[in-house]
Design a protein around this motif. Structure first.
Motif, mmCIF file in Angstrom:
data_model
loop_
_atom_site.group_PDB
_atom_site.id
_atom_site.type_symbol
_atom_site.label_atom_id
_atom_site.label_comp_id
_atom_site.label_asym_id
_atom_site.label_seq_id
_atom_site.Cartn_x
_atom_site.Cartn_y
_atom_site.Cartn_z
ATOM 1 N N UNK A 107 0.821 -1.212 0.000
ATOM 2 C CA UNK A 107 0.000 0.000 0.000
ATOM 3 C C UNK A 107 0.856 1.263 0.000
ATOM 4 N N UNK A 108 2.164 1.113 -0.058
ATOM 5 C CA UNK A 108 3.046 2.273 0.083
ATOM 6 C C UNK A 108 2.796 3.339 -0.978
ATOM 7 N N UNK A 109 2.549 2.956 -2.217
ATOM 8 C CA UNK A 109 2.291 3.957 -3.265
ATOM 9 C C UNK A 109 0.991 4.711 -3.005
ATOM 10 N N UNK A 110 -0.035 4.004 -2.598
ATOM 11 C CA UNK A 110 -1.297 4.653 -2.263
ATOM 12 C C UNK A 110 -1.166 5.569 -1.064
ATOM 13 N N UNK A 111 -0.448 5.119 -0.046
ATOM 14 C CA UNK A 111 -0.222 5.958 1.131
ATOM 15 C C UNK A 111 0.581 7.199 0.763
ATOM 16 N N UNK A 159 -0.551 10.857 1.598
ATOM 17 C CA UNK A 159 0.162 11.651 2.599
ATOM 18 C C UNK A 159 1.175 12.638 2.046
ATOM 19 N N UNK A 160 1.363 12.664 0.743
ATOM 20 C CA UNK A 160 2.236 13.681 0.155
ATOM 21 C C UNK A 160 1.439 14.906 -0.306
ATOM 22 N N UNK A 170 -6.959 -0.025 5.284
ATOM 23 C CA UNK A 170 -6.955 0.495 3.923
ATOM 24 C C UNK A 170 -8.388 0.533 3.411
ATOM 25 N N UNK A 171 -8.728 1.603 2.716
ATOM 26 C CA UNK A 171 -10.010 1.697 2.019
ATOM 27 C C UNK A 171 -9.722 1.370 0.561
ATOM 28 N N UNK A 172 -10.418 0.360 0.059
ATOM 29 C CA UNK A 172 -10.183 -0.102 -1.307
ATOM 30 C C UNK A 172 -11.506 -0.082 -2.074
ATOM 31 N N UNK A 173 -11.457 0.457 -3.282
ATOM 32 C CA UNK A 173 -12.623 0.495 -4.160
ATOM 33 C C UNK A 173 -12.922 -0.925 -4.642
ATOM 34 N N UNK A 230 -10.305 -1.956 -7.278
ATOM 35 C CA UNK A 230 -9.264 -2.412 -6.353
ATOM 36 C C UNK A 230 -8.247 -1.305 -6.038
ATOM 37 N N UNK A 231 -8.614 -0.057 -6.282
ATOM 38 C CA UNK A 231 -7.722 1.079 -6.030
ATOM 39 C C UNK A 231 -7.694 1.417 -4.541
ATOM 40 N N UNK A 232 -6.511 1.755 -4.049
ATOM 41 C CA UNK A 232 -6.331 2.253 -2.683
ATOM 42 C C UNK A 232 -6.873 3.681 -2.657
#
Length: 178
Positions: free
Chosen positions: A19-23, A27-28, A67-70, A74-76
């Motif tokens: 999930x790092x890319x989604x986070x 958060x950026x 995590x909230x996932x569609x 399946x998108x974060x």
């Protein structure tokens, strides 16, 4: 990975290392951090620590942000859920805190409300919590609106990280009346 809750549109599951890319997308973003009292993340590596911290909460407290996932893509989309707070905040300790943070492109579509309601249902049915708390900056109209909408009451205002915040509470009995 463990799924904690599902709604019509969302899956709420444990946060995992992928999930790092989604986070980072979450958060950026300075707009996401506007009312959080901290700075946006600049380096993805910082989020490895965040993921490890959340996963440690799962082990130690049996709960942590999800995590909230569609469901369709399946998108974060962000995170939501409960955190068991063991440090004192506003004269409270050892309580469940409801939180949520959504990637900006998903704002104003009801996802935070949907995830928050699923989180409360989990708190009261699976954890048998008697009450849940939430904190938000008094200027954060969207978050204050969500909390009122799902049944929280603002019980007081207090200073937190140098800004006026609202302290919210919902009892299990009030949630069941909704």
């Amino acid at each position: 990975m463990k799924i904690y809750a599902e709604t019509d549109r969302l899956i709420l599951r444990e946060i995992i290392s992928t999930d790092i890319d989604g986070l980072f997308a979450l958060d950026s973003d300075p707009a996401v951090h506007k009312y959080l009292g901290n700075e946006p993340v600049i380096y993805k590596e910082k989020l490895v620590e965040v993921i490890d911290f959340i996963r440690k909460q799962y082990e130690e407290n049996g709960i942590g942000r999800w995590a909230i996932v569609d469901k369709k893509t399946n998108a974060f989309m962000g995170w939501a859920g409960l955190k068991f707070v063991t440090e004192e905040t506003n004269n409270h300790i050892n309580y469940y805190d409801l939180g949520y943070r959504i990637i900006q492109k998903y704002w104003n579509q009801g996802f935070a409300t949907e995830a928050a309601l699923a989180s409360l249902k989990y708190a009261f049915t699976k954890l048998d919590a008697k009450e849940v708390y939430a904190i938000t900056d008094s200027k954060n109209r969207a978050s204050n609106h969500i909390l009122y909408k799902i049944g929280f009451s603002c019980t007081e205002k207090f200073m937190y990280d140098g800004a006026k915040h609202h302290w919210y509470k919902i009892k299990k009995s009030d949630f069941e009346k909704r």
